[in-house]
Design an enzyme around this catalytic site. Structure first.
Site, PDB file in Angstrom:
ATOM      1  NE  ARG A  85      -4.144  -1.316   2.475  1.00 17.65           N
ATOM      2  CZ  ARG A  85      -4.271  -2.835   2.836  1.00 17.65           C
ATOM      3  NH1 ARG A  85      -3.575  -3.376   3.548  1.00 17.65           N
ATOM      4  NH2 ARG A  85      -5.385  -3.648   3.023  1.00 17.65           N
ATOM      5  CG  ASP A  86       3.188   4.643   1.705  1.00 18.62           C
ATOM      6  OD1 ASP A  86       3.416   4.923   0.907  1.00 18.62           O
ATOM      7  OD2 ASP A  86       4.920   4.502   2.871  1.00 18.62           O
ATOM      8  CB  ILE A  87       5.562   0.638  -3.632  1.00 20.06           C
ATOM      9  CG1 ILE A  87       4.928  -0.787  -2.980  1.00 20.06           C
ATOM     10  CG2 ILE A  87       6.859   0.618  -5.034  1.00 20.06           C
ATOM     11  CD1 ILE A  87       6.720  -0.887  -2.639  1.00 20.06           C
TER      12      ILE A  87
END
Length: 243
Positions: A85-87
């Protein structure tokens, strides 16, 4: 707990977690190197190209780590559905030995629930969001694939995919509105154009079904372009760049 289950060469290893005197801690492997954001900055500052070999090596390793996490099952064979969710560049760490490590599984999500929000932080997040994530919709593993596509775009073109203030970037992210890579870089290899088109499709159903599929196309592209990317070459580049 989920993050501690992840054991892959391209994911930072968590050894232990718990609390001491009411303070929570996570003990993980020590990584000596720089994150991808620092690499981007240094490359621009030095006026050195990252190069297609290093780019494809880094992105292929990210895909390998994510494919493992997306497909991880518990002891009963039930899918764990672990999505990062936070690449973004700050969560991709490159060691001086040429390793590529994804960090902050699940940690970033908890950290974002902060009482004070800074525009720079919002813009940083927005710059790597999938359209469905920017819309506030439910996301699955294909949202991570879009984010990896943005990293590839920026490494290939040397420019940000979305630009402007936070509201401008939110609008661009929701609509997947950006200048196509082949219009920024002339003579971009066709195989790379295909990978970018598949990874950056606005609708999840039009994207790669898995990071494994994206990895397969990247490897075909490496073979087609007669490249020989390796951790050793990335190591030499990192050591030379950061002296």
């Amino acid at each position: 707990k989920l993050a501690a289950l992840l054991q892959h060469e391209n994911i930072v290893q968590i050894y232990d977690f718990g609390s001491i005197d009411g303070e929570y801690f996570i003990a993980m492997e020590y990584l000596f190197g720089k994150d991808l954001r620092r690499l981007f900055s240094k490359v621009r500052e030095a006026g050195l190209p990252l190069g297609l070999e290093n780019t494809l090596y880094i992105v292929s390793r990210i895909c390998a780590g994510l494919d493992y996490s997306h497909n991880l099952k518990d002891l009963q064979g039930k899918p764990l559905n672990i999505i990062h969710r936070d690449i973004n560049p700050q969560n991709i760490f490159l060691t001086y030995e040429g390793q590529v490590k994804i960090i902050d599984f699940g940690i970033a999500k908890a950290a974002s629930h902060n009482s004070t929000t800074h525009e720079g932080l919002i813009k940083g997040k927005l710059a790597y969001m999938s359209p469905e994530q920017a819309e506030g919709l439910e996301v699955d593993h294909r949202s991570d694939i879009f984010s990896v596509g943005i990293l590839l775009y920026e490494m290939v073109t040397g420019r940000f995919m979305y630009e402007g203030d936070a509201m401008d970037m939110l609008s661009q992210a929701r609509e997947a509105r950006f200048t196509r890579a082949e219009r920024v870089i002339r003579d971009l290899p066709e195989c790379l154009v295909v990978v970018l088109d598949m990874a950056l499709a606005k609708h999840p159903d039009d994207r790669y079904d898995s990071c494994g599929d994206m990895l397969s196309d990247l490897e075909d592209c490496i073979y087609h372009l007669n490249l020989r990317p390796s951790g050793q070459k990335l190591s030499q580049f990192m050591k030379g760049l950061f002296d």
